[in-house]
Design a protein around this motif. Structure first.
Motif, PDB file in Angstrom:
ATOM      1  N   ASN A 176      -2.461 -61.483 -24.468  1.00  0.00           N
ATOM      2  CA  ASN A 176      -3.019 -61.137 -23.155  1.00  0.00           C
ATOM      3  C   ASN A 176      -2.103 -61.761 -22.093  1.00  0.00           C
ATOM      4  N   PRO A 177      -2.349 -61.525 -20.815  1.00  0.00           N
ATOM      5  CA  PRO A 177      -1.444 -62.081 -19.798  1.00  0.00           C
ATOM      6  C   PRO A 177      -1.370 -63.616 -19.779  1.00  0.00           C
ATOM      7  N   PHE A 178      -2.285 -64.277 -20.508  1.00  0.00           N
ATOM      8  CA  PHE A 178      -2.220 -65.732 -20.661  1.00  0.00           C
ATOM      9  C   PHE A 178      -1.684 -66.122 -22.047  1.00  0.00           C
ATOM     10  N   ARG A 179      -1.180 -65.176 -22.809  1.00  0.00           N
ATOM     11  CA  ARG A 179      -0.664 -65.464 -24.166  1.00  0.00           C
ATOM     12  C   ARG A 179       0.489 -64.504 -24.442  1.00  0.00           C
ATOM     13  N   LEU A 180       1.696 -64.915 -24.074  1.00  0.00           N
ATOM     14  CA  LEU A 180       2.845 -63.998 -24.117  1.00  0.00           C
ATOM     15  C   LEU A 180       3.753 -64.160 -25.331  1.00  0.00           C
ATOM     16  N   ARG A 270      -4.493 -52.855 -19.462  1.00  0.00           N
ATOM     17  CA  ARG A 270      -3.356 -51.950 -19.229  1.00  0.00           C
ATOM     18  C   ARG A 270      -2.032 -52.668 -19.528  1.00  0.00           C
ATOM     19  N   TRP A 271      -1.949 -53.922 -19.120  1.00  0.00           N
ATOM     20  CA  TRP A 271      -0.749 -54.725 -19.394  1.00  0.00           C
ATOM     21  C   TRP A 271      -0.506 -54.798 -20.909  1.00  0.00           C
ATOM     22  N   ILE A 272      -1.565 -55.027 -21.671  1.00  0.00           N
ATOM     23  CA  ILE A 272      -1.426 -55.130 -23.139  1.00  0.00           C
ATOM     24  C   ILE A 272      -0.999 -53.789 -23.724  1.00  0.00           C
ATOM     25  N   ILE A 273      -1.668 -52.719 -23.292  1.00  0.00           N
ATOM     26  CA  ILE A 273      -1.404 -51.383 -23.850  1.00  0.00           C
ATOM     27  C   ILE A 273       0.069 -51.000 -23.728  1.00  0.00           C
ATOM     28  N   GLN A 275       2.718 -52.858 -23.811  1.00  0.00           N
ATOM     29  CA  GLN A 275       3.715 -53.705 -24.475  1.00  0.00           C
ATOM     30  C   GLN A 275       4.257 -52.971 -25.700  1.00  0.00           C
ATOM     31  N   PRO A 276       5.587 -52.815 -25.821  1.00  0.00           N
ATOM     32  CA  PRO A 276       6.143 -52.082 -26.966  1.00  0.00           C
ATOM     33  C   PRO A 276       5.736 -52.723 -28.291  1.00  0.00           C
ATOM     34  N   GLY A 277       5.284 -51.886 -29.212  1.00  0.00           N
ATOM     35  CA  GLY A 277       4.889 -52.375 -30.528  1.00  0.00           C
ATOM     36  C   GLY A 277       3.387 -52.615 -30.659  1.00  0.00           C
ATOM     37  N   LEU A 278       2.643 -52.448 -29.588  1.00  0.00           N
ATOM     38  CA  LEU A 278       1.197 -52.682 -29.618  1.00  0.00           C
ATOM     39  C   LEU A 278       0.479 -51.419 -30.132  1.00  0.00           C
ATOM     40  N   THR A 279      -0.434 -51.616 -31.081  1.00  0.00           N
ATOM     41  CA  THR A 279      -1.188 -50.467 -31.596  1.00  0.00           C
ATOM     42  C   THR A 279      -2.532 -50.332 -30.892  1.00  0.00           C
ATOM     43  N   SER A 280      -3.335 -51.400 -30.877  1.00  0.00           N
ATOM     44  CA  SER A 280      -4.673 -51.279 -30.283  1.00  0.00           C
ATOM     45  C   SER A 280      -5.108 -52.627 -29.726  1.00  0.00           C
ATOM     46  N   VAL A 281      -5.900 -52.576 -28.656  1.00  0.00           N
ATOM     47  CA  VAL A 281      -6.454 -53.780 -28.048  1.00  0.00           C
ATOM     48  C   VAL A 281      -7.975 -53.715 -28.206  1.00  0.00           C
ATOM     49  N   ILE A 282      -8.602 -54.849 -28.534  1.00  0.00           N
ATOM     50  CA  ILE A 282     -10.026 -54.814 -28.907  1.00  0.00           C
ATOM     51  C   ILE A 282     -10.885 -55.723 -28.022  1.00  0.00           C
ATOM     52  N   PRO A 283     -11.079 -55.366 -26.761  1.00  0.00           N
ATOM     53  CA  PRO A 283     -11.957 -56.179 -25.918  1.00  0.00           C
ATOM     54  C   PRO A 283     -13.384 -56.197 -26.463  1.00  0.00           C
ATOM     55  N   GLY A 284     -14.039 -57.313 -26.274  1.00  0.00           N
ATOM     56  CA  GLY A 284     -15.436 -57.438 -26.672  1.00  0.00           C
ATOM     57  C   GLY A 284     -16.328 -57.098 -25.486  1.00  0.00           C
ATOM     58  N   ALA A 285     -17.066 -55.984 -25.577  1.00  0.00           N
ATOM     59  CA  ALA A 285     -17.926 -55.572 -24.462  1.00  0.00           C
ATOM     60  C   ALA A 285     -19.346 -56.027 -24.717  1.00  0.00           C
ATOM     61  N   ARG A 286     -19.989 -56.561 -23.686  1.00  0.00           N
ATOM     62  CA  ARG A 286     -21.351 -57.082 -23.835  1.00  0.00           C
ATOM     63  C   ARG A 286     -22.400 -56.056 -23.439  1.00  0.00           C
ATOM     64  N   ASN A 287     -21.979 -54.977 -22.771  1.00  0.00           N
ATOM     65  CA  ASN A 287     -22.929 -53.935 -22.379  1.00  0.00           C
ATOM     66  C   ASN A 287     -22.171 -52.606 -22.260  1.00  0.00           C
ATOM     67  N   PRO A 288     -22.889 -51.496 -22.152  1.00  0.00           N
ATOM     68  CA  PRO A 288     -22.218 -50.192 -22.119  1.00  0.00           C
ATOM     69  C   PRO A 288     -21.256 -50.051 -20.936  1.00  0.00           C
ATOM     70  N   GLU A 289     -21.589 -50.640 -19.803  1.00  0.00           N
ATOM     71  CA  GLU A 289     -20.712 -50.529 -18.631  1.00  0.00           C
ATOM     72  C   GLU A 289     -19.351 -51.167 -18.931  1.00  0.00           C
ATOM     73  N   GLN A 290     -19.381 -52.343 -19.540  1.00  0.00           N
ATOM     74  CA  GLN A 290     -18.109 -52.989 -19.892  1.00  0.00           C
ATOM     75  C   GLN A 290     -17.338 -52.132 -20.894  1.00  0.00           C
ATOM     76  N   ALA A 291     -18.022 -51.564 -21.869  1.00  0.00           N
ATOM     77  CA  ALA A 291     -17.340 -50.733 -22.879  1.00  0.00           C
ATOM     78  C   ALA A 291     -16.665 -49.536 -22.218  1.00  0.00           C
ATOM     79  N   ARG A 292     -17.376 -48.898 -21.292  1.00  0.00           N
ATOM     80  CA  ARG A 292     -16.791 -47.719 -20.608  1.00  0.00           C
ATOM     81  C   ARG A 292     -15.603 -48.127 -19.738  1.00  0.00           C
ATOM     82  N   ALA A 293     -15.756 -49.223 -19.003  1.00  0.00           N
ATOM     83  CA  ALA A 293     -14.668 -49.665 -18.118  1.00  0.00           C
ATOM     84  C   ALA A 293     -13.429 -50.032 -18.931  1.00  0.00           C
ATOM     85  N   ASN A 294     -13.642 -50.667 -20.070  1.00  0.00           N
ATOM     86  CA  ASN A 294     -12.497 -51.065 -20.897  1.00  0.00           C
ATOM     87  C   ASN A 294     -11.782 -49.843 -21.458  1.00  0.00           C
ATOM     88  N   ALA A 295     -12.552 -48.873 -21.939  1.00  0.00           N
ATOM     89  CA  ALA A 295     -11.933 -47.662 -22.483  1.00  0.00           C
ATOM     90  C   ALA A 295     -11.136 -46.931 -21.404  1.00  0.00           C
TER      91      ALA A 295
END
Ligand SMILES: NC(=O)c1ccc[n+]([C@@H]2O[C@H](COP(=O)([O-])OP(=O)(O)OC[C@H]3O[C@@H](n4cnc5c(N)ncnc54)[C@H](OP(=O)(O)O)[C@@H]3O)[C@@H](O)[C@H]2O)c1
Length: 327
Positions: A176-180, A270-273, A275-295
């Protein structure tokens, strides 16, 4: 939603997946109905990849996913689970016999004959170098208990060790932007070898949303309270290993980099997506709104070079000294 290949599995997964640690325990309570609503919102937004583990809620997260998939037959979702942390962290316990027992339990919890992907769940470092462990994992594939296997690691060194093995289908690591640091060797090595990469803790446990302040308090049974200094498991898993006060201040600076139309959380994804070589990013969503925003982050335009440079400057000036040498 963009799909990216997991070459050694012969499958594709959405570039934004869903982490489901929070549907088990360790993040406070989530009811089964709320959990199903999160899964449904993610799938409706194009997510085809769920990450879980046998230890999340001691099987509850797997069971919730299993019930959801039974209620929605025909869904094309790849479910990655993990094994190896329901026992003491002793390298001698990573045997074929135990792997069979652990995968049997996950198969029951998920309600499937064959697991799509099983990941070693941050085992003791010696496990990544054991020929016997990889032989046992290959046997699980031969026995059709699992379609493939991968690893979830703490350090870049562990990732590189696992990537060098021909049967490793995926490597999951904090990025993530805090783990390069994984950008230096892990993502290039994985891409060259055809190993999928899964970025976990992408929002630094929520820090990168910019919603927390020095006064923010989390529930007693939330790891952001009880593992802040690595008291229960690796410190890097909570706030990406960044001291909370430092993280809150850096997150405020990060939020200013968000382009118009994107939240700070979406900017981090978006920053993670991109990065060359990245396949998938897996945010943990606590509610449907977070899940939709992340997607929705998958459909945002790429960040500019100027923003990418600013993220690196922020990391170098405020975060690097705390984390770069550790993981
Ligand atoms: N060792 C391992 O293999 C390992 C370890 C850790 C995680 N993982 C996997 O990685 C997944 C993701 O990591 P994580 O859940 O630890 O951390 P994360 O995704 O960085 O952060 C999750 C937190 O971010 C906040 N959030 C998420 N989406 C948001 C949005 N759209 N807007 C605002 N806030 C949002 C929520 O905070 P609030 O609670 O404040 O709403 C949520 O609890 C896990 O679910 C799990 O599948 C694996």
């Amino acid at each position: 939603m963009e799909q990216r290949p997991l070459p050694r599995l012969g499958r594709q997964i959405s570039v934004v997946g869903l982490g489901t640690w929070q549907l088990g325990a360790d993040w406070g309570e989530v009811s089964q109905n709320d959990a199903h609503a999160v899964l449904a919102a993610a799938v409706q937004a194009g997510v085809t990849f769920f990450d879980t583990a046998d230890v999340y809620g001691d099987g509850r997260s797997e069971q919730i996913i299993g019930t959801f998939l039974r209620d929605h037959p025909g869904l094309e979702v790849l479910v990655a689970t993990k094994m190896g942390r329901r026992v003491p962290l002793d390298p001698h316990l990573y045997t074929l016999e135990n792997f069979r027992a652990w995968t049997d339990r996950s198969r029951t919890n998920l309600g499937v004959d064959r697991l799509d992907l099983v990941q070693l769940h941050c085992p003791p470092p010696a496990v990544y170098s054991s020929d016997a462990v990889y032989d046992a994992l290959d046997t699980l594939v031969d026995e059709q208990r699992v379609a493939g296997y991968g690893v979830s690691v703490e350090t870049c060194e562990e990732a590189l060790t696992a990537i060098s093995r021909p049967g490793t289908a995926s490597v999951q690591i904090i990025l993530n932007p805090f783990r390069l640091k994984p950008l230096e060797q892990v993502l290039p090595a994985a891409a060259a070898a055809g190993v999928g990469t899964i970025a976990r803790v992408p929002l630094a446990s929520g820090l990168l949303t910019g919603r927390y302040s020095a006064e923010t308090r989390f529930a007693e049974n939330d790891h952001r309270t009880y593992n802040r200094n690595g008291e229960a498991f690796d410190q890097g898993e909570t706030f990406s290993g960044v001291d909370f006060a430092t993280g809150v201040a850096a997150a405020a600076a990060f939020a200013e980099l968000a382009p118009a139309g994107a939240t700070p959380a979406q900017t981090a994804l978006r920053w993670i997506i991109q990065q060359p070589g990245l396949t998938s990013v897996i945010p943990g969503a606590r509610n449907p709104e977070q899940a939709r925003a992340n997607a929705a982050a998958a459909a945002l335009p790429p960040l500019t070079d100027e923003t990418l440079d600013a993220v690196r400057d922020l990391y170098d000036s405020r975060i690097r000294a705390q984390v770069h040498h550790r993981w």
